[in-house]
Motif scaffolding. Structure first.
Motif, mmCIF file in Angstrom:
data_model
loop_
_atom_site.group_PDB
_atom_site.id
_atom_site.type_symbol
_atom_site.label_atom_id
_atom_site.label_comp_id
_atom_site.label_asym_id
_atom_site.label_seq_id
_atom_site.Cartn_x
_atom_site.Cartn_y
_atom_site.Cartn_z
ATOM 1 N N LEU A 93 -23.991 89.699 -28.974
ATOM 2 C CA LEU A 93 -23.948 88.279 -28.633
ATOM 3 C C LEU A 93 -25.306 87.790 -28.135
ATOM 4 O O LEU A 93 -25.726 86.682 -28.465
ATOM 5 N N GLY A 94 -25.996 88.617 -27.348
ATOM 6 C CA GLY A 94 -27.320 88.224 -26.875
ATOM 7 C C GLY A 94 -28.292 87.982 -28.012
ATOM 8 O O GLY A 94 -29.112 87.056 -27.965
ATOM 9 N N HIS A 95 -28.197 88.792 -29.055
ATOM 10 C CA HIS A 95 -28.986 88.612 -30.271
ATOM 11 C C HIS A 95 -28.605 87.308 -30.962
ATOM 12 O O HIS A 95 -29.472 86.538 -31.391
ATOM 13 N N GLN A 96 -27.307 87.021 -31.049
ATOM 14 C CA GLN A 96 -26.841 85.792 -31.685
ATOM 15 C C GLN A 96 -27.237 84.561 -30.877
ATOM 16 O O GLN A 96 -27.624 83.528 -31.446
ATOM 17 N N LEU A 97 -27.136 84.656 -29.550
ATOM 18 C CA LEU A 97 -27.568 83.545 -28.704
ATOM 19 C C LEU A 97 -29.044 83.236 -28.910
ATOM 20 O O LEU A 97 -29.445 82.069 -28.952
ATOM 21 N N ALA A 98 -29.850 84.282 -29.061
ATOM 22 C CA ALA A 98 -31.275 84.076 -29.327
ATOM 23 C C ALA A 98 -31.472 83.414 -30.683
ATOM 24 O O ALA A 98 -32.304 82.514 -30.838
ATOM 25 N N GLY A 99 -30.705 83.865 -31.679
ATOM 26 C CA GLY A 99 -30.824 83.270 -33.003
ATOM 27 C C GLY A 99 -30.589 81.772 -32.968
ATOM 28 O O GLY A 99 -31.349 80.990 -33.563
ATOM 29 N N VAL A 100 -29.540 81.347 -32.257
ATOM 30 C CA VAL A 100 -29.235 79.919 -32.149
ATOM 31 C C VAL A 100 -30.258 79.213 -31.271
ATOM 32 O O VAL A 100 -30.771 78.137 -31.629
ATOM 33 N N GLY A 104 -32.344 79.331 -35.355
ATOM 34 C CA GLY A 104 -31.635 79.902 -36.498
ATOM 35 C C GLY A 104 -30.173 79.489 -36.486
ATOM 36 O O GLY A 104 -29.773 78.551 -35.799
ATOM 37 N N SER A 105 -29.355 80.189 -37.263
ATOM 38 C CA SER A 105 -27.933 79.871 -37.316
ATOM 39 C C SER A 105 -27.110 81.148 -37.296
ATOM 40 O O SER A 105 -27.545 82.200 -37.775
ATOM 41 N N VAL A 106 -25.905 81.034 -36.743
ATOM 42 C CA VAL A 106 -24.960 82.145 -36.647
ATOM 43 C C VAL A 106 -23.680 81.743 -37.343
ATOM 44 O O VAL A 106 -23.175 80.625 -37.150
ATOM 45 N N THR A 107 -23.144 82.643 -38.174
ATOM 46 C CA THR A 107 -21.905 82.378 -38.890
ATOM 47 C C THR A 107 -21.054 83.645 -38.892
ATOM 48 O O THR A 107 -21.562 84.749 -38.679
ATOM 49 N N PRO A 108 -19.727 83.501 -39.151
ATOM 50 C CA PRO A 108 -18.917 84.703 -39.358
ATOM 51 C C PRO A 108 -19.467 85.497 -40.540
ATOM 52 O O PRO A 108 -19.865 84.929 -41.564
ATOM 53 N N ASN A 109 -19.513 86.799 -40.398
ATOM 54 C CA ASN A 109 -20.009 87.656 -41.469
ATOM 55 C C ASN A 109 -19.080 87.546 -42.671
ATOM 56 O O ASN A 109 -17.891 87.871 -42.575
ATOM 57 N N ASN A 145 -18.186 93.301 -34.003
ATOM 58 C CA ASN A 145 -18.554 91.883 -34.065
ATOM 59 C C ASN A 145 -17.993 91.217 -35.309
ATOM 60 O O ASN A 145 -17.784 91.853 -36.342
ATOM 61 N N ASP A 146 -17.780 89.904 -35.171
ATOM 62 C CA ASP A 146 -17.386 89.059 -36.300
ATOM 63 C C ASP A 146 -18.568 88.271 -36.857
ATOM 64 O O ASP A 146 -18.651 88.061 -38.060
ATOM 65 N N ASP A 147 -19.453 87.829 -35.967
ATOM 66 C CA ASP A 147 -20.537 86.927 -36.354
ATOM 67 C C ASP A 147 -21.846 87.672 -36.562
ATOM 68 O O ASP A 147 -22.038 88.778 -36.038
ATOM 69 N N VAL A 148 -22.729 87.032 -37.297
ATOM 70 C CA VAL A 148 -24.078 87.555 -37.509
ATOM 71 C C VAL A 148 -25.068 86.399 -37.503
ATOM 72 O O VAL A 148 -24.701 85.246 -37.749
ATOM 73 N N VAL A 149 -26.323 86.707 -37.223
ATOM 74 C CA VAL A 149 -27.384 85.717 -37.390
ATOM 75 C C VAL A 149 -27.653 85.609 -38.887
ATOM 76 O O VAL A 149 -28.167 86.542 -39.505
ATOM 77 N N TRP A 150 -27.271 84.492 -39.465
ATOM 78 C CA TRP A 150 -27.329 84.327 -40.921
ATOM 79 C C TRP A 150 -28.671 83.773 -41.382
ATOM 80 O O TRP A 150 -29.217 84.189 -42.388
ATOM 81 N N PHE A 172 -38.117 88.280 -32.548
ATOM 82 C CA PHE A 172 -38.162 86.831 -32.410
ATOM 83 C C PHE A 172 -39.516 86.334 -31.904
ATOM 84 O O PHE A 172 -39.805 85.139 -31.979
ATOM 85 N N GLY A 173 -40.299 87.223 -31.347
ATOM 86 C CA GLY A 173 -41.601 86.856 -30.800
ATOM 87 C C GLY A 173 -42.373 88.111 -30.475
ATOM 88 O O GLY A 173 -41.877 89.225 -30.671
ATOM 89 N N PRO A 174 -43.597 87.993 -29.967
ATOM 90 C CA PRO A 174 -44.421 89.176 -29.713
ATOM 91 C C PRO A 174 -43.745 90.216 -28.825
ATOM 92 O O PRO A 174 -43.956 91.416 -29.001
ATOM 93 N N TYR A 175 -42.918 89.766 -27.870
ATOM 94 C CA TYR A 175 -42.231 90.687 -26.958
ATOM 95 C C TYR A 175 -40.725 90.422 -26.933
ATOM 96 O O TYR A 175 -40.071 90.735 -25.932
ATOM 97 N N ALA A 176 -40.182 89.882 -28.002
ATOM 98 C CA ALA A 176 -38.780 89.453 -28.012
ATOM 99 C C ALA A 176 -38.035 90.042 -29.197
ATOM 100 O O ALA A 176 -38.453 89.860 -30.348
ATOM 101 N N TRP A 177 -36.929 90.723 -28.897
ATOM 102 C CA TRP A 177 -36.146 91.389 -29.936
ATOM 103 C C TRP A 177 -34.652 91.128 -29.766
ATOM 104 O O TRP A 177 -34.169 90.883 -28.659
#
Length: 242
Positions: A93-100, A104-109, A145-150, A172-177
């Motif tokens: 979820l933390g990865h998906q929150l960053a995507g949004v 970016g966008s998050v959708t059900p896989n 998980n159900d969702d992914v960063v699409w 997501f950035g120089p020090y962000a994953w």
């Protein structure tokens, strides 16, 4: 002795703690405090005196703001942290929150729910990435998980994928994953997810089988994913150093 660095951890559910990563972070010199958003603890606007941000997983969606009112503040904290260039790690979820949060966008896989063990394959960028380079290619990781960063945010780099082609690790950035899987979760955590999961008899049997496979793989999971926690701690320490 080197100074101990400290991370702020955002947790969304009692069943999704820092778990193995909490132990491994501290062993590597990265201490942490936890904000439990689901318990009403306020999420700060900035990191303040903390050296890094780690956002954990949870059953909710990345934009389930009505049911989970701490999520907008979490997305804002992610934006502020990544925008300022501070170390960040998002898990599931933390990865998906960053995507949004980062555009970016998050959708059900479309391939369906991911549960149990999934192979994580490094891209060429992942194999040379500061964080992901310590990961064994095609290592198995825990998924739930159900969702992914699409759609990745502009400038983000895909570092690893699953067999269905979905992004499993992103820079997501120089020090962000962000990682879609759960490198922090062992058999006991996974058992807590499967035991409370809904489903018919066939689905429950499938969940029990997945839990058995996770338990059988415990030693390998520890071996494969401890280096990721240790490397993140090292990156945080180096970032803080003058």
């Amino acid at each position: 002795m080197a100074a101990v660095t400290k991370a702020l951890v955002i947790q969304h559910e009692d069943e999704c703690p820092a778990a193995w990563f909490g132990t491994w972070f501290r062993e590597a010199g990265l201490d942490y405090d936890t904000v439990h958003g689901h318990r009403g603890e306020p999420v700060p606007a900035t990191l303040g005196s903390y050296d890094a941000l780690v956002v954990l997983g949870g059953e909710m969606g990345a934009q389930d703001d009505a049911a989970c009112p701490w999520l907008p503040a979490t997305r804002q904290l992610i934006r502020a942290t990544v925008g300022a260039g501070h170390p960040f790690l998002g898990i599931c979820l933390g990865h998906q929150l960053a995507g949004v949060a980062l555009g970016g966008s998050v959708t059900p896989n479309p391939n369906g729910r991911a549960k149990g063990l999934t192979l994580v394959s490094l891209t060429s960028s992942g194999a040379s990435d500061d964080l992901l380079e310590v990961v064994r290619d095609s290592a198995a990781a825990v998924q739930w998980n159900d969702d992914v960063v699409w759609r990745l945010p502009d400038g983000a780099i895909e570092l690893a994928t699953s067999p269905d082609g979905t992004a499993q690790a992103v820079r997501f950035g120089p020090y962000a994953w962000g990682v879609q899987f759960h490198p922090e979760a062992g058999p006991d955590i996974f058992d807590s997810w499967t035991s409370s999961a809904k489903g018919d008899d066939a689905q429950r049997a499938e969940q029990r089988k997945a839990a058995d496979l996770v338990r059988a793989a415990e030693d390998q999971l520890r071996s494969d994913w401890r280096p990721l926690a240790v490397r993140f701690a090292e990156i945080v320490s180096a970032y803080r150093a003058p």
